[in-house]
Write a protein that holds these residues in place. Sequence first.
Motif, PDB file in Angstrom:
ATOM      1  N   UNK A  36       0.852  -1.181   0.000  1.00  0.00           N
ATOM      2  CA  UNK A  36       0.000   0.000   0.000  1.00  0.00           C
ATOM      3  C   UNK A  36       0.893   1.238   0.000  1.00  0.00           C
ATOM      4  N   UNK A  38       0.798   5.509   0.992  1.00  0.00           N
ATOM      5  CA  UNK A  38       0.070   6.525   1.751  1.00  0.00           C
ATOM      6  C   UNK A  38       0.647   7.895   1.445  1.00  0.00           C
ATOM      7  N   UNK A  88       4.793   7.412   1.478  1.00  0.00           N
ATOM      8  CA  UNK A  88       5.089   6.404   2.498  1.00  0.00           C
ATOM      9  C   UNK A  88       4.531   5.070   2.021  1.00  0.00           C
ATOM     10  N   UNK A  90       3.842   0.931   2.593  1.00  0.00           N
ATOM     11  CA  UNK A  90       3.648  -0.095   3.601  1.00  0.00           C
ATOM     12  C   UNK A  90       3.514  -1.463   2.952  1.00  0.00           C
TER      13      UNK A  90
END
Lengths: 117, 117
Positions: A36, A38, A88, A90
Amino acid sequence: AQSVAQPEDQVNVAEGNPLTVKCTYSVSGNPYLFWYVQYPNRGLQFLLKYITGDNLVKGSYGFEAEFNKSQTSFHLKKPSALVSDSALYFCAVRAPDRGSTLGRLYFGRGTQLTVWP
Amino acid sequence: GAGVSQSPRYKVAKRGQDVALRCDPISGHVSLFWYQQALGQGPEFLTYFQNEAQLDKSGLPSDRFFAERPEGSVSTLKIQRTQQEDSAVYLCASSPRTSGALQETQYFGPGTRLLVL
């Protein structure tokens, strides 16, 4: 128990260069792996996932990830980075876990990717 | 919109105050998850709903945290007597089918940023 490690808090690359964001995992059973992204003040946006089959998974925005069972890794890659990829990232894993919900995702701490012009 | 929505986006509460955070999942999605994301950390699981049934609440940090999804669509996460350590981003995610479908992608909302003073 399931866990994910992202060994790098930050990755810096020049625009146009290839990028790699590292992820290793620990699970009991077959892993289902996710990446993911962000952006600031926004939720997590799905990039790609590995379920089974081909170890090279292609996802959104030109990203891909390589599943390596022997090294328990699922590194995120892109052949040519863009400034707009700065965000960011993940890594997350799901796996059957006796006595626990089948649904939850276990996330790493995240890696901040910065692509400079 | 077609995505997961959350409200409010930002909430400032005084210590000891009760708060309620709302999640509107994607229409028709069976599974709904709540996660807590502390500053500089990856999201951590709080609770899971399958339709209106709360099947897993093992991640709720204390009995001050309570979640419901009475009609199997909208969900509310309530925190009673808020403490400073409750300050975090609260993320909601939904997926089309039950948690047993491990390959299912979870789609995240933008989150509610809670600050407890």
